[in-house]
Design a protein around this motif. Structure first.
Motif, PDB file in Angstrom:
ATOM      1  N   LEU A  95      -3.052  10.967  -3.862  1.00 38.28           N
ATOM      2  CA  LEU A  95      -4.441  12.590  -3.624  1.00 38.28           C
ATOM      3  C   LEU A  95      -3.582  13.294  -3.528  1.00 38.28           C
ATOM      4  O   LEU A  95      -2.519  14.073  -2.679  1.00 38.28           O
ATOM      5  CB  LEU A  95      -5.541  11.946  -3.040  1.00 38.28           C
ATOM      6  N   LYS A  96      -3.971  14.334  -4.737  1.00 41.04           N
ATOM      7  CA  LYS A  96      -3.157  16.064  -4.389  1.00 41.04           C
ATOM      8  C   LYS A  96      -4.156  16.852  -4.014  1.00 41.04           C
ATOM      9  O   LYS A  96      -4.785  16.467  -3.345  1.00 41.04           O
ATOM     10  CB  LYS A  96      -3.530  16.115  -6.389  1.00 41.04           C
ATOM     11  N   GLY A  97      -2.555  17.567  -3.151  1.00 44.18           N
ATOM     12  CA  GLY A  97      -3.530  18.577  -2.295  1.00 44.18           C
ATOM     13  C   GLY A  97      -3.709  18.159  -1.073  1.00 44.18           C
ATOM     14  O   GLY A  97      -4.403  18.382  -0.017  1.00 44.18           O
ATOM     15  N   THR A 125       0.829  -0.841  -0.176  1.00 44.77           N
ATOM     16  CA  THR A 125      -0.259   0.030   0.442  1.00 44.77           C
ATOM     17  C   THR A 125       1.093   0.710   0.187  1.00 44.77           C
ATOM     18  O   THR A 125       2.142   1.475   0.702  1.00 44.77           O
ATOM     19  CB  THR A 125      -0.632   0.033   1.258  1.00 44.77           C
ATOM     20  N   GLY A 126       0.409   1.993  -0.342  1.00 44.40           N
ATOM     21  CA  GLY A 126       0.733   3.881  -0.067  1.00 44.40           C
ATOM     22  C   GLY A 126       2.303   3.217  -0.977  1.00 44.40           C
ATOM     23  O   GLY A 126       2.094   3.166  -2.605  1.00 44.40           O
ATOM     24  N   SER A 167       7.860  16.061   9.368  1.00 40.20           N
ATOM     25  CA  SER A 167       7.250  14.630   9.354  1.00 40.20           C
ATOM     26  C   SER A 167       6.612  15.089   7.898  1.00 40.20           C
ATOM     27  O   SER A 167       5.459  16.000   8.263  1.00 40.20           O
ATOM     28  CB  SER A 167       6.079  13.766   9.816  1.00 40.20           C
ATOM     29  N   TYR A 168       6.832  13.929   6.881  1.00 37.20           N
ATOM     30  CA  TYR A 168       5.584  13.684   6.278  1.00 37.20           C
ATOM     31  C   TYR A 168       4.704  13.060   5.307  1.00 37.20           C
ATOM     32  O   TYR A 168       4.675  12.109   6.177  1.00 37.20           O
ATOM     33  CB  TYR A 168       6.308  14.200   4.934  1.00 37.20           C
ATOM     34  N   THR A 169       3.637  13.423   5.237  1.00 34.47           N
ATOM     35  CA  THR A 169       1.960  12.612   4.761  1.00 34.47           C
ATOM     36  C   THR A 169       1.662  12.564   3.772  1.00 34.47           C
ATOM     37  O   THR A 169       1.306  14.283   3.417  1.00 34.47           O
ATOM     38  CB  THR A 169       1.090  13.211   6.840  1.00 34.47           C
ATOM     39  N   LYS A 170       1.237  11.564   2.904  1.00 30.27           N
ATOM     40  CA  LYS A 170       0.817  11.240   1.915  1.00 30.27           C
ATOM     41  C   LYS A 170      -0.315  10.117   2.053  1.00 30.27           C
ATOM     42  O   LYS A 170      -0.421   9.850   2.995  1.00 30.27           O
ATOM     43  CB  LYS A 170       1.927  10.327   0.987  1.00 30.27           C
ATOM     44  N   PHE A 171      -1.081  10.369   1.198  1.00 30.21           N
ATOM     45  CA  PHE A 171      -2.796  10.010   1.094  1.00 30.21           C
ATOM     46  C   PHE A 171      -3.312   8.851  -0.474  1.00 30.21           C
ATOM     47  O   PHE A 171      -2.304  10.114  -1.024  1.00 30.21           O
ATOM     48  CB  PHE A 171      -3.821  10.968   1.225  1.00 30.21           C
TER      49      PHE A 171
END
Length: 222
Positions: A180-182, A124-125, A190-194
């Motif tokens: 997912l953009k934006g 995932t991710g 830290s850095y979080t992405k979806f």
């Protein structure tokens, strides 16, 4: 040096070993189902021309998953683009770089190695291969900008948006999901992405920033 190569450079340790080369090689090879592997040709200045070649008894593209085929196509196409050279300054667990630096050409294979492989069931991710494909494609897109050879880092960063947008599309195909953009969250530490996964669920992925030992946390939020 030919104009159709990915050119990787590695720092050396006090024994003369290339730091990060094993991790770089593993990221590539582990995403190609044992059918293809990284090939290195050392140049006179100690850098390496990087291409993909068939393994002994391998070379069967039909045995690659859709994600593995996307990774193969992206990396192989760039290595065989006769119009440009993509330079990669490979580092390992560099606390000034998270995954990669567009401005400096650095890619951190220590960070990337903390993520799933596209060959892992149920990944995932982000994936190690998706991150490498993203950073490689960004640098390739930069070589398409008129006058790129004479740009300084500030001028180069002004081209990042376009290169980054294209690289996300490549990364999505390699990961088999959609970033997912934006939705990104940068807290400084830290850095979080979806990501929207193929089954419709959403993965939240947080990685610690600017550390020699990146920590990654993933969770399904929908």
């Amino acid at each position: 040096m030919k104009a159709d190569d990915i050119v990787a450079s590695f720092q050396t340790d006090n024994k003369g070993n290339d730091v990060g080369k094993a991790e770089y090689t593993n990221i590539i090879n582990s995403g190609l189902a044992g059918q293809f592997e990284a090939k290195f040709e050392q140049t006179a200045n100690g850098k390496y021309l990087v291409t993909l070649g068939a393994t002994e008894g391998g070379g069967d593209l039909s045995k690659l998953s859709a994600e593995q085929k996307s990774f193969y196509d992206s990396f192989n196409d760039i290595a065989n683009d006769h119009s440009s050279i993509v330079a990669q300054d490979v580092v390992l667990n560099d606390d000034t770089v998270d995954w990669g630096s567009y401005a400096s050409n650095k890619i951190d294979v220590g960070d990337m190695s903390k993520f799933n492989s596209i060959s892992d069931k149920g990944h995932t991710g982000s994936t190690a291969q998706g991150l490498l494909a993203h950073e490689t494609d960004e640098q390739h897109q930069f070589t398409k900008v008129e006058g790129y050879q004479s740009m300084n880092k500030i001028q180069k960063m002004n081209t990042w948006d376009t290169s980054h947008e294209h690289a996300i599309g490549v990364e999505n195909a390699v990961n088999g999901n959609e970033r997912l953009k934006g939705r990104d969250i940068n807290s400084g530490n830290s850095y979080t992405k979806f990501f929207k996964e193929a089954n419709g669920s959403v993965t939240s992925e947080t990685a610690t920033s600017f550390t020699k030992n990146m920590q990654v946390t993933k969770m399904t939020i929908n």
